[in-house]
Design an enzyme around this catalytic site. Structure first.
Site, short mmCIF file in Angstrom:
data_model
loop_
_atom_site.label_atom_id
_atom_site.label_comp_id
_atom_site.label_asym_id
_atom_site.label_seq_id
_atom_site.Cartn_x
_atom_site.Cartn_y
_atom_site.Cartn_z
N SER A 151 106.91 65.05 45.88
CA SER A 151 106.65 63.91 45.01
C SER A 151 106.16 64.36 43.63
CB SER A 151 105.65 62.97 45.69
OG SER A 151 105.98 61.62 45.41
N LYS A 203 94.58 37.90 39.39
CA LYS A 203 93.60 38.89 38.96
C LYS A 203 93.01 39.67 40.13
CE LYS A 203 91.00 40.99 35.99
NZ LYS A 203 91.59 42.00 35.10
#
Length: 338
Positions: A151, A203
């Site tokens: 990765s 949020k």
């Protein structure tokens, strides 16, 4: 007074003095560290680790190849890295590359990669810094894959002109992940309810005590997709492959060294010494050229101390749960092999 009695008194006196001195030193040290806990945690660790975050070593006077040890999880250099078993030091490596750009004795960079990957931001920042180095100096960058180069570790290596892999290397894992932990059912059993006062409906998305809505899932998926597209583009450029081919390979799976070679994800299978020999020959330098890596001894020291403490003091159930929520499900975008 007999000789044996006299010796016994002297020894006893020495022991008492030693214990007293040790006690005084312990109290002084204890008071110092206790006082530090009232200050900022980051300020304290920055003070004792400032030398490891900066690159202030003198570079070799003769020709050398700089070595970056991309070992452990890739992330920001911070006090959190003290508890990591890896030695990755992002800030130091960024400054080291800058120093090498201005060093006429530097002849190239060797990336030694033994990492499962890490944060998207730091992986990309180091990649861009290496590309900047190549553009400004016209010097080569090679990479060597040790036990794993997955990765983010593979992402950074796309700056390399040539990649060698150990025959036991695991690499690839080209993809992006965001991990979250939902504790809503556990909270309900414990009589806990999360209440968030927010400025918008999204949020608090990803909070451990709330379910993700379909909209929030799509928001996070869009962030993952964008970072994934970036990863695919970097591999396509670095390995000179078309994007369709890369996407076909980049489903997150891990490849063995042999598989990676067959798919053109690496250039050769060999040992580190074989790569060093080939690298020096490629750039026309003496075989005994120095491969210079900056020291990160203090980081290793503190890492060892914390690892030993963690092995002695077992985690409570609460600490284990906290670790899962904060570290395994922190919602950070990562180029990381689970």
């Amino acid at each position: 007074m007999k000789k044996k009695q006299l010796i016994g008194i002297i020894v006893t006196g020495a022991v008492i003095i030693a214990v007293g001195v040790t006690g005084v030193l312990s109290n002084v040290a204890g008071n110092y560290f206790m006082s530090k806990t009232t200050e900022s945690k980051d300020g304290f660790f920055n003070e004792i680790m400032s030398d490891t975050n900066d690159f202030d070593e003198e570079l070799p006077d003769d020709d050398y190849i700089g070595v970056l040890n991309i070992v452990g999880e890739i992330g920001a250099t911070s006090s959190d890295s003290l508890t990591s078993s890896g030695t990755y030091n992002h800030d130091m490596y960024m400054k080291f590359i800058d120093e090498m750009k201005d060093s006429s004795d530097n002849k190239g960079i060797l990336l030694y990669v033994d990492s499962p990957g890490g944060a998207v931001y730091e992986s990309d920042e180091l990649y861009l810094k290496l590309m900047e180095y190549k553009k400004e100096t016209k010097r080569p960058v090679w990479a060597y894959f040790a036990s794993e180069a997955c990765s983010g570790g593979y992402y950074i290596s796309m700056a390399a002109d040539k990649i060698y892999a150990n025959r036991n290397t695991w690499t690839g894992s080209i993809g992006v992940i965001v991990s979250l932990v939902n504790c809503k059912n556990l909270y309900e059993k414990l009589g806990i309810k999360e209440i968030d006062i927010t400025s918008g409906k999204n949020k608090a998305m990803g909070s451990a005590g709330l379910d993700l809505t379909d909209e929030q899932y799509e928001i996070l998926q869009s962030l993952v997709d964008e970072a994934y597209d970036q990863f695919v583009g970097i591999v396509s450029t670095g390995r000179k492959m078309d994007e369709a081919t890369v996407r076909n390979l980049a489903d997150g799976r891990i490849y063995s060294a042999k598989q990676a070679l067959e798919l053109d994800l690496v250039d050769k299978i060999g040992s580190l010494e074989e790569e060093k020999t080939a690298f020096t020959k490629e750039i026309g330098c003496d075989e005994d050229i120095e491969f210079y890596a900056p020291e990160n001894e203090m980081g290793d020291f503190w890492s060892t101390i914390f690892d030993n403490v963690k092995s002695i003091v077992p985690k409570s159930d609460v600490e284990l749960a906290t670790d899962i929520v904060e570290n395994k499900g922190n919602g950070v975008l990562k180029y990381y092999a689970k």
